[in-house]
Design a protein around this motif. Structure first.
Motif, short mmCIF file in Angstrom:
data_model
loop_
_atom_site.label_atom_id
_atom_site.label_comp_id
_atom_site.label_asym_id
_atom_site.label_seq_id
_atom_site.Cartn_x
_atom_site.Cartn_y
_atom_site.Cartn_z
N LEU A 70 0.83 -1.20 0.00
CA LEU A 70 0.00 0.00 0.00
C LEU A 70 0.87 1.25 0.00
N GLU A 97 -8.58 12.86 2.80
CA GLU A 97 -9.97 12.61 2.38
C GLU A 97 -10.26 11.12 2.31
N ARG A 98 -9.24 10.33 1.99
CA ARG A 98 -9.45 8.90 1.86
C ARG A 98 -9.12 8.12 3.12
N TYR A 99 -8.08 8.56 3.84
CA TYR A 99 -7.60 7.79 4.99
C TYR A 99 -7.78 8.50 6.32
N PRO B 15 -12.83 8.43 7.01
CA PRO B 15 -13.36 9.77 6.80
C PRO B 15 -14.51 9.79 5.80
N ASP B 106 -5.31 -2.83 -9.88
CA ASP B 106 -4.17 -2.04 -9.37
C ASP B 106 -4.46 -1.40 -8.02
N GLY B 110 -9.69 0.89 -4.52
CA GLY B 110 -9.49 0.67 -3.09
C GLY B 110 -8.89 1.89 -2.43
N LEU B 111 -7.95 2.53 -3.09
CA LEU B 111 -7.31 3.72 -2.53
C LEU B 111 -8.33 4.84 -2.37
N ASP B 112 -9.23 4.98 -3.34
CA ASP B 112 -10.28 6.00 -3.25
C ASP B 112 -11.20 5.75 -2.06
N GLY B 114 -10.19 4.34 0.70
CA GLY B 114 -9.41 4.29 1.94
C GLY B 114 -9.18 2.87 2.44
N VAL B 115 -9.10 1.93 1.50
CA VAL B 115 -8.85 0.54 1.90
C VAL B 115 -7.39 0.40 2.29
N TYR B 116 -7.14 -0.19 3.47
CA TYR B 116 -5.75 -0.45 3.83
C TYR B 116 -5.51 -1.87 4.28
#
Lengths: 157, 160
Positions: A70, A97-99, B15, B106, B110-112, B114-116
């Motif tokens: 990531l 905004e995303r995290y 968020p 890719d 997921g990044l949009d 906020g997947v971690y």
């Protein structure tokens, strides 16, 4: 003869120190993928930004330190946004905004985090100013002559 | 501090809660020439489940999802950073509870969102607003005590 031997070993020690120093500097950079920017200002911004953003997987590491997948993806976004001439604030806002705010490696200073930021100073103040005063006020008061005689009498009983 | 110790520090609050769900427009896993857009699900409550064939804890959650299957709450699968062949094999092996599964090869979608960590599950309401995010595999308790009550709440609000 001993002196010349000493001089030689000193030189080797200096070389060794230089080598260790260099390794210490290049090793962290060596774990990251190589990135090339057109301008040096972009490279500087990139290095600063990846220090400021947190890896959400290895949460106690910044993007600069983390080998997580990531982190690589997030670095790629930062690189892309720098190449497209987006400001630092825009890039950081994209991530928050995303995290969320947690993605900032250094917490923002606001009413919620003020206690986090100032606690070390508060604790230092407490330990060095309040604590001695507290101990002093609780110290045993020496007995007066009369009280000492009274204590002696009581102890002999 | 005592209260703080009870909080799991690795869980990062999203968020996105209360905000419009980021648009998903991706090819469908089983029919790559057809695509799905999250706008198609407007007017419905739905779940987005982030999964991958390489994700070990997804297996445990999967059987719960199979049991959870309901007509009124479709589950959209986001196949995250996976190979299509592996993903389809995995679904064939463990079952397919998904309204559709989408290939996010890719991880940019997921990044949009906020997947971690995989798996993660999002609950989206009829207006396309993200209402809840669950990090890690869903348990029976999570579904019964959190997800289903929220679904009923949202369904109740709509009929008012």
């Amino acid at each position: 003869m001993i002196l010349s031997r000493l001089k030689i070993s000193l030189r080797y020690i200096r070389l060794l120190c230089l080598w260790v120093l260099i390794c210490g500097v290049i090793t962290p950079a060596a774990t990251l993928e190589l990135v090339e920017f057109d301008r040096e200002e972009q490279t500087n911004r990139y290095n600063a930004l990846i220090d400021e953003l947190r890896c959400l997987v290895c949460q106690n590491q910044s993007l600069a330190d983390s080998n997580a997948d990531l982190a690589k993806d997030m670095r790629a976004v930062v690189i892309d946004m720098i190449r497209n001439n987006h400001d630092d604030e825009v890039i950081i806002r994209f991530m928050t905004e995303r995290y969320g705010d947690f993605v900032r490696y250094r917490p923002l200073l606001d009413s919620r985090t003020a206690l986090l930021w100032f606690m070390p100073f508060i604790l230092i103040l407490l330990i060095f100013i309040w604590l001695p005063a507290f101990i002093r006020s609780h110290r045993a008061v020496p007995l007066s002559a009369a009280e000492r005689q009274q204590a002696a009498r009581l102890l002999q009983e | 501090m005592v209260l703080g110790l009870r909080i799991d520090p690795s869980i990062v609050p999203s968020p996105l809660i209360g905000k419009p769900a980021p648009l998903i427009s991706l090819p469908r896993l089983d029919m790559p020439d057809k695509s799905f857009s999250s706008v198609d699900l407007r007017g419905q409550i739905w779940l987005l489940n982030v999964w991958a064939s390489w994700c070990v804890s997804c297996v445990a959650e999967h059987s719960l999802l199979m049991k959870f299957l309901r007509d009124d709450v479709p589950i959209v699968g986001l196949n995250y950073k996976d190979m299509t062949g592996d993903a389809l094999d995995w679904l064939a092996k463990y079952g397919d509870p998904y309204y559709t599964s989408l290939a996010d090869a890719d991880g940019s979608i997921g990044l949009d969102w906020g997947v971690y960590g995989v798996p993660e599950t999002f609950l989206i309401d009829q207006q396309g607003i993200v209402q809840y995010k669950h990090i890690g595999p869903l348990s029976r308790a999570d579904i019964d005590n959190t997800i289903l009550p929220r679904v009923r709440e949202l369904q109740g609000e709509k009929t008012q």
